[in-house]
Design an enzyme around this catalytic site. Sequence first.
Site, PDB file in Angstrom:
ATOM      1  N   LYS A  33     -16.497  22.160 -20.038  1.00 26.67           N
ATOM      2  CA  LYS A  33     -17.031  21.273 -21.059  1.00 26.67           C
ATOM      3  C   LYS A  33     -18.099  20.509 -20.815  1.00 26.67           C
ATOM      4  O   LYS A  33     -18.775  20.698 -19.664  1.00 26.67           O
ATOM      5  CB  LYS A  33     -15.621  20.269 -21.282  1.00 26.67           C
ATOM      6  CG  LYS A  33     -15.840  19.148 -20.031  1.00 26.67           C
ATOM      7  CD  LYS A  33     -14.224  18.643 -20.128  1.00 26.67           C
ATOM      8  CE  LYS A  33     -14.072  17.595 -18.947  1.00 26.67           C
ATOM      9  NZ  LYS A  33     -12.800  17.287 -18.560  1.00 26.67           N
ATOM     10  N   ARG A 126      -3.963   9.145 -23.024  1.00 27.48           N
ATOM     11  CA  ARG A 126      -4.891   9.670 -23.843  1.00 27.48           C
ATOM     12  C   ARG A 126      -4.424  10.735 -24.659  1.00 27.48           C
ATOM     13  O   ARG A 126      -3.750  10.356 -25.724  1.00 27.48           O
ATOM     14  CB  ARG A 126      -6.157  10.399 -22.891  1.00 27.48           C
ATOM     15  CG  ARG A 126      -7.472  10.663 -23.609  1.00 27.48           C
ATOM     16  CD  ARG A 126      -8.405  11.059 -22.690  1.00 27.48           C
ATOM     17  NE  ARG A 126      -8.191  12.135 -21.898  1.00 27.48           N
ATOM     18  CZ  ARG A 126      -9.105  12.940 -21.031  1.00 27.48           C
ATOM     19  NH1 ARG A 126     -10.264  12.306 -20.963  1.00 27.48           N
ATOM     20  NH2 ARG A 126      -8.791  13.976 -20.426  1.00 27.48           N
ATOM     21  N   TYR A 236     -42.785  -1.347 -12.031  1.00 31.21           N
ATOM     22  CA  TYR A 236     -42.398  -2.304 -12.858  1.00 31.21           C
ATOM     23  C   TYR A 236     -41.651  -3.472 -12.076  1.00 31.21           C
ATOM     24  O   TYR A 236     -40.663  -3.041 -11.427  1.00 31.21           O
ATOM     25  CB  TYR A 236     -41.448  -1.891 -14.036  1.00 31.21           C
ATOM     26  CG  TYR A 236     -42.359  -0.850 -15.079  1.00 31.21           C
ATOM     27  CD1 TYR A 236     -43.322  -1.248 -15.657  1.00 31.21           C
ATOM     28  CD2 TYR A 236     -41.770   0.381 -15.220  1.00 31.21           C
ATOM     29  CE1 TYR A 236     -43.995  -0.307 -16.597  1.00 31.21           C
ATOM     30  CE2 TYR A 236     -42.379   1.271 -16.072  1.00 31.21           C
ATOM     31  CZ  TYR A 236     -43.559   0.752 -16.638  1.00 31.21           C
ATOM     32  OH  TYR A 236     -44.195   1.737 -17.724  1.00 31.21           O
ATOM     33  N   MET A 284     -39.259   5.864 -16.155  1.00 32.15           N
ATOM     34  CA  MET A 284     -38.515   6.819 -17.118  1.00 32.15           C
ATOM     35  C   MET A 284     -38.777   8.307 -16.606  1.00 32.15           C
ATOM     36  O   MET A 284     -38.051   8.769 -16.713  1.00 32.15           O
ATOM     37  CB  MET A 284     -39.445   6.719 -18.486  1.00 32.15           C
ATOM     38  CG  MET A 284     -38.591   7.687 -19.608  1.00 32.15           C
ATOM     39  SD  MET A 284     -39.161   7.378 -21.176  1.00 32.15           S
ATOM     40  CE  MET A 284     -38.821   5.896 -21.808  1.00 32.15           C
TER      41      MET A 284
END
Length: 338
Positions: A33, A126, A236, A284
């Site tokens: 999956k 679930r 940063y 990033m």
Amino acid sequence: MSRAVLEIIGERIRENCKNIFKYTGKKIIAVVKSDAYGIGIRYIAPLLENVDEVEYFAVASPDEGAVLRNIGVRKKILVLGGVLKEEIDTLLENSLIPVVSDMSHYKLVKDLKIPFHVKFDTGMGRLGFTEPVKLEGTVEGIMSHFSTPTDRCFSMAQVEAFKKIVEAYKDIGVVHMESSAGLIYNLDFTTHVRIGLAIYGEKPVRDYPINIKPSLTLKAKVISVKELPSGYPISYGRTYITRGPTKIGVVAFGYADGLMKSLSNKLKLMVKSKNVPVIGNITMDMTIVDITGTDVKEGDWIYIVNEHQTFSHISKLAGTIPYEIMCNISSRVERKIV
Ligand SMILES: *Cc1c(COP(=O)(O)O)cnc(C)c1O
């Protein structure tokens, strides 16, 4: 030329399947999956299609099943998340096997004259029936799922509950409950095991009884190297200040690629069998490492994951599970079978 690559060691993945089969004596339902846990279904599916010990694939939705068929998979495909009314065409067109988890699924499926599996909830809270149900139609298998495989006491209660259900449906040929971590219970009344993580080379628990070899390597290139003086801030937020003259390497891999910011100033990467610590905040597209005392140059590969540091190791540092980190490796990271 990609700056970051996830390498899939095909031979290791095959070996992991063989070792799971050797230990359990049960055929494998390979759970693929979510793009094979983020690894890349286009690479994983053809590999597992040719492993004899894998009898079924398992996906989350009919759409994921259709992708598998488009890749050329011919083995049985189990849809763990069942089927909605609007997905029936996809199900039929691709010969997918739905898992029926409630009366609404059952009503949709029972008249289609296709094989299906039925799921029982024995403590996962679930999907699945919480009570035995009277089933008609082409039931091929029944299943349940562990919620806390590391808790032996609770897992045994789940096993006992499922065992009673299995006994009530004597004539069903396929019974499955064990996931990667659940394999440690080696149940004597199941016929198949439903495995994801261990196939991909990650041990779900320490002291795992099955010989599972790390099968993934994640590497990225150094795009700049420079020397900084003592007392210089890094990245940063200036969360790291150099404590002496420091050589830094800027690695082309950041949180957009899947390396969480919470690993800043904690994780070590690896280069030429040396550990190099991440310093300052992960950004990033880039992560900075301290490469003082090494001869690392621009263009060299730095390893984020290899056999010394698996996704499981990293996930502990990040306070999460390996699944989450693997699923977050971005699509700009190249996938390669080696
Ligand atoms: C994802 C999943 C699995 C596979 O779990 P692993 O820990 O990766 O082996 C098995 N069964 C169900 C129902 C799942 O959702």
